[in-house]
Design a protein around this motif. Sequence first.
Motif, PDB file in Angstrom:
ATOM      1  N   UNK A  15      89.313  74.260  37.021  1.00 40.12           N
ATOM      2  CA  UNK A  15      89.947  75.156  38.094  1.00 40.12           C
ATOM      3  C   UNK A  15      88.159  74.877  38.765  1.00 40.12           C
ATOM      4  N   UNK A  16      88.588  74.970  40.254  1.00 43.66           N
ATOM      5  CA  UNK A  16      87.704  75.144  41.399  1.00 43.66           C
ATOM      6  C   UNK A  16      87.726  76.057  41.935  1.00 43.66           C
ATOM      7  N   UNK A  17      87.750  77.540  41.055  1.00 40.99           N
ATOM      8  CA  UNK A  17      87.975  78.760  42.026  1.00 40.99           C
ATOM      9  C   UNK A  17      88.738  79.025  43.299  1.00 40.99           C
ATOM     10  N   UNK A  18      89.166  78.107  43.945  1.00 44.68           N
ATOM     11  CA  UNK A  18      89.832  78.190  45.396  1.00 44.68           C
ATOM     12  C   UNK A  18      91.655  77.297  44.720  1.00 44.68           C
ATOM     13  N   UNK A  52      95.767  80.946  41.202  1.00 47.17           N
ATOM     14  CA  UNK A  52      97.300  80.127  40.775  1.00 47.17           C
ATOM     15  C   UNK A  52      97.373  78.816  41.443  1.00 47.17           C
ATOM     16  N   UNK A  53      97.012  78.553  42.577  1.00 48.06           N
ATOM     17  CA  UNK A  53      96.749  77.507  43.288  1.00 48.06           C
ATOM     18  C   UNK A  53      96.908  75.905  42.580  1.00 48.06           C
ATOM     19  N   UNK A  54      97.954  74.912  42.832  1.00 55.00           N
ATOM     20  CA  UNK A  54      97.202  73.576  41.460  1.00 55.00           C
ATOM     21  C   UNK A  54      98.083  72.467  42.613  1.00 55.00           C
ATOM     22  N   UNK A  55      97.290  71.231  42.490  1.00 53.46           N
ATOM     23  CA  UNK A  55      97.372  70.353  42.954  1.00 53.46           C
ATOM     24  C   UNK A  55      98.900  70.069  42.086  1.00 53.46           C
ATOM     25  N   UNK A  56      99.578  69.300  42.282  1.00 57.07           N
ATOM     26  CA  UNK A  56     101.393  68.431  41.777  1.00 57.07           C
ATOM     27  C   UNK A  56     101.588  67.187  42.317  1.00 57.07           C
TER      28      UNK A  56
END
Length: 274
Positions: A15-18, A52-56
């Motif tokens: 979790x990189x905060x952003x 919430x934002x995640x890389x998929x």
Amino acid sequence: MQKNLYHLPVLSTPDLLAFRLFGPGLGNLLFPIARAVVGQKKLGGVMVPPTLRQIKFGTYARREPDKRTYGRLMEHRTMADWNNRFWSLFQRKVAEENFDRDKDESATIVYQGLGNFFHDIKQESAEICGWLVKRSRHKVDFSRCIDISVHVRRGDFLNANGSGANIQIPDEWYIGALQEARKVIGGRNQRCVIFTDGPIDQIKDLSQRLGAEVDASPNALVSLLSMSRGRIIITSRSTFSMWAVFLGDRVAIWDRTFASSGYWPHRPDADLVF
């Protein structure tokens, strides 16, 4: 009241905060969020909104309409939210199952993973729904009357037989389940709405056979909250369906071959099977 107590849902790591790298779908992400909301209610302190934002990558490879990056589901963090997230970094971190309210006056309680699914939060649907509605970037029109919500899960679900989750349900089952739902509700001119993560052309035939419209919500959270307003919900084998039933406290029709007891506290008068 606890002092300097922060409730932090960690949805995936790192979790990189952003943003986060990878992570499950929204249905599974909501479990640590929900337990944090309940923890804040019971223990006091501060609820820290999650990243919430995640890389998929899989959603792009499968060309799914919903890429499930989730960056625009909720309102941006306020300065107060960022301030709380910053100070939560400097408190001693305690996993939720290890928190001792008599000893840990100052701590960041970390909520992570699926826990015991809905068994952990079964009495808290109103509190959790209220938090999600308040944080949603797009407001939900709760005045919309939906008689029957139908959840058709496609996307990454397998097209196969079995009793577990992550399996598509055949169109013929939905047609039979809709007939059962109409018997339960009664009356005429019932409004039926399909909620799906699949492309429109993939469910066009089913929507015509059901005489249903297809939901046009701007994102997955609004879709979930809207689906929860149906008087009866025809479910898929998905925690997303379960969340709609839970948040709306609705009657549901489940696939009788779906073994849901591990996820869901059975309600004798409200959980129907077909």
